[in-house]
Enzyme design. Structure first.
Site, PDB file in Angstrom:
ATOM      1  N   HIS A  75       0.847  -1.324  -0.056  1.00 29.78           N
ATOM      2  CA  HIS A  75      -0.180  -0.052  -0.187  1.00 29.78           C
ATOM      3  C   HIS A  75       0.702   1.341   0.204  1.00 29.78           C
ATOM      4  CE1 HIS A  75       0.132   0.821   4.366  1.00 29.78           C
ATOM      5  NE2 HIS A  75       0.338  -0.361   4.159  1.00 29.78           N
ATOM      6  N   ASP A 189       5.738   2.318   6.932  1.00 29.16           N
ATOM      7  CA  ASP A 189       4.492   1.537   6.960  1.00 29.16           C
ATOM      8  C   ASP A 189       3.752   2.120   5.939  1.00 29.16           C
ATOM      9  OD1 ASP A 189       2.101  -0.171   7.220  1.00 29.16           O
ATOM     10  OD2 ASP A 189       1.848   0.851   9.355  1.00 29.16           O
ATOM     11  N   GLU A 221      -5.508   1.793   2.162  1.00 30.89           N
ATOM     12  CA  GLU A 221      -5.310   0.379   3.357  1.00 30.89           C
ATOM     13  C   GLU A 221      -5.442   0.560   4.272  1.00 30.89           C
ATOM     14  OE1 GLU A 221      -3.265  -2.006   5.858  1.00 30.89           O
ATOM     15  OE2 GLU A 221      -2.647   0.143   5.790  1.00 30.89           O
ATOM     16  N   GLU A 222      -4.743   2.185   4.966  1.00 28.79           N
ATOM     17  CA  GLU A 222      -5.077   2.787   5.771  1.00 28.79           C
ATOM     18  C   GLU A 222      -6.057   2.983   7.072  1.00 28.79           C
ATOM     19  OE1 GLU A 222      -2.966   1.889   8.372  1.00 28.79           O
ATOM     20  OE2 GLU A 222      -0.942   1.649   7.358  1.00 28.79           O
ATOM     21  N   ASP A 244       4.012  -5.285   3.341  1.00 28.42           N
ATOM     22  CA  ASP A 244       4.175  -4.329   4.416  1.00 28.42           C
ATOM     23  C   ASP A 244       4.931  -4.518   5.502  1.00 28.42           C
ATOM     24  OD1 ASP A 244       2.126  -2.845   6.181  1.00 28.42           O
ATOM     25  OD2 ASP A 244       0.731  -3.677   5.261  1.00 28.42           O
ATOM     26  N   HIS A 338       3.019   2.970  13.703  1.00 30.39           N
ATOM     27  CA  HIS A 338       1.869   4.161  13.247  1.00 30.39           C
ATOM     28  C   HIS A 338       2.410   5.606  14.286  1.00 30.39           C
ATOM     29  CE1 HIS A 338      -1.928   2.225  11.349  1.00 30.39           C
ATOM     30  NE2 HIS A 338      -0.408   1.791  10.998  1.00 30.39           N
TER      31      HIS A 338
END
Length: 381
Positions: A75, A189, A221-222, A244, A338
């Site tokens: 992603h 990420d 994706e997120e 990922d 994150h």
């Protein structure tokens, strides 16, 4: 199995490419600059590249009509925020997009991404220490309480900057290579997965492969994990590998939560499940797992295995597409996921590139993906 070249070794040009990816802000649903960048990178190496209506970038290296279809995807987007309100005195209210880490937000530098592609610097406000009430010192504010300060004195100032409700707000960009061993960076990420995807595009060609290989950079994706689904319907893959990151649990606060560590090599996920109300996740196809493990053994690449509740990837809904797509997650370990700055080890990225090249070069109709087969230890995929 065949491996027709020396292993890829990351060089300064590669690090520069990773830094370029990190410096682009691509909050979920606002990936246009990244879409254009990835499209240009794919076109350097792959003739057949397209952007679908959602923004997914698809590059396909075609073998023949009888070859199986392998999809490898990562992603492009990242967690962040969007502008939800602009107050009369020029402070900006935000709403989260994706699973941002609230513990790490106060006082962080951010950028507001305007419709014209400008990055307006700002900061998430934090109550000055000297006037913080005792009962507030150890409380994590809700997103609805946060505001962004861009140095405006009124809403008209904000408008002059080109900032509107709905604009994306991302973390200020950060990238640093440490001792030629580690990297610190914003949105590793999944800039790492995207970087690997671009590197794969450099090395695959129709003469060396036994499958029709599609490299796909996905959107959203997120946000909801569903940007990939139209691509699956378009490509009808026989197998899919999601690239990922995996949470490295080798820090003092996470020891014992997972066996994944930086420097331990690529991570093969045997279970992903959200566990917080979303009935989605992946238990990978056993034949695909066995095949990847054999490729890793033949290449001398150490694999880490994980089974974790609490995370999801783009592969989470593939079991319901096209009568079920055999899939697996392959990841690079990353610390501080994150958060505004994440950390990875370059050797893990390098090993993941080489593993995936081995997977692509050796995937064929001979790889057994049918369920109901008991595979002996060491058997070829």
């Amino acid at each position: 199995m065949h491996f027709a070249r020396d292993k890829v070794t990351l060089n300064k040009e590669d690090i520069n490419l990773l830094e370029q990816l990190v410096k682009i802000c691509a909050v979920s649903g606002h990936e246009d600059i990244m879409i254009n960048f990835v499209y240009s990178e794919f076109k350097k190496h792959i003739h057949n590249v397209l952007i679908d209506s959602l923004g997914n970038v698809i590059g396909t290296v075609y073998k023949n009509d009888t070859a199986p279809n392998l999809m490898v995807f990562a992603h492009m987007d990242e967690v962040g925020f969007c502008v939800s309100d602009i107050e009369p005195d020029g402070f900006i209210r935000i709403q989260r997009i994706g699973g941002v880490n609230r513990q790490a937000l106060l006082g962080q530098r951010v950028i507001v991404c305007t419709d014209e592609g400008q990055y307006i610097p700002g900061i998430i406000g934090v109550t000055s220490h000297h006037l913080t009430r005792e009962e507030e010192r150890h409380r994590i504010p809700d997103i609805s309480e946060l505001y962004v300060d861009v140095g405006a004195t009124c809403s008209a100032d904000v408008a002059k900057m080109g900032i509107k409700i709905g604009n994306a707000v991302g973390f200020a960009r950060c990238f640093q290579e440490v001792r030629e061993t580690f990297v610190f960076g914003t949105a590793l990420d999944n800039r790492i997965g995207l970087f690997i995807l671009i590197k794969l595009a450099e090395y695959i060609n129709a003469e060396q492969i036994n499958a029709n290989v599609s490299l796909v950079a996905t959107v959203q994706e997120e946000f909801n994990l569903q940007g990939i689904l139209p691509v699956v319907r378009r490509l009808a893959p026989n197998a899919a590998v999601c690239l990922d990151v995996a949470v490295a649990a080798d820090t003092p606060d996470l020891r014992g939560r997972s066996p994944v560590v930086l420097g331990g090599g690529p991570v093969l996920s045997l279970l992903s499940f959200h566990g917080r109300g979303t009935l989605a996740g992946l238990v990978p196809n056993p034949g695909l797992v066995s095949f990847i493990e054999k490729v890793a053994r033949d290449l001398g690449i150490a694999l880490q295995r994980q089974a974790v509740i609490g995370w999801l990837t783009d592969s989470s809904f593939l079991a319901a597409e096209n009568y079920g797509v055999p899939a697996v997650d392959v990841a690079v370990p990353v610390r501080y996921t994150h958060a505004p700055v994440e950390m990875a080890k370059l050797s893990d990225i390098e090993n993941c590139i080489n593993l995936m090249l081995g997977v692509i070069w050796n995937f064929s109709n001979a790889v057994h993906l049918q369920r109901g087969i008991i595979r002996k230890e060491g058997a070829d995929g």
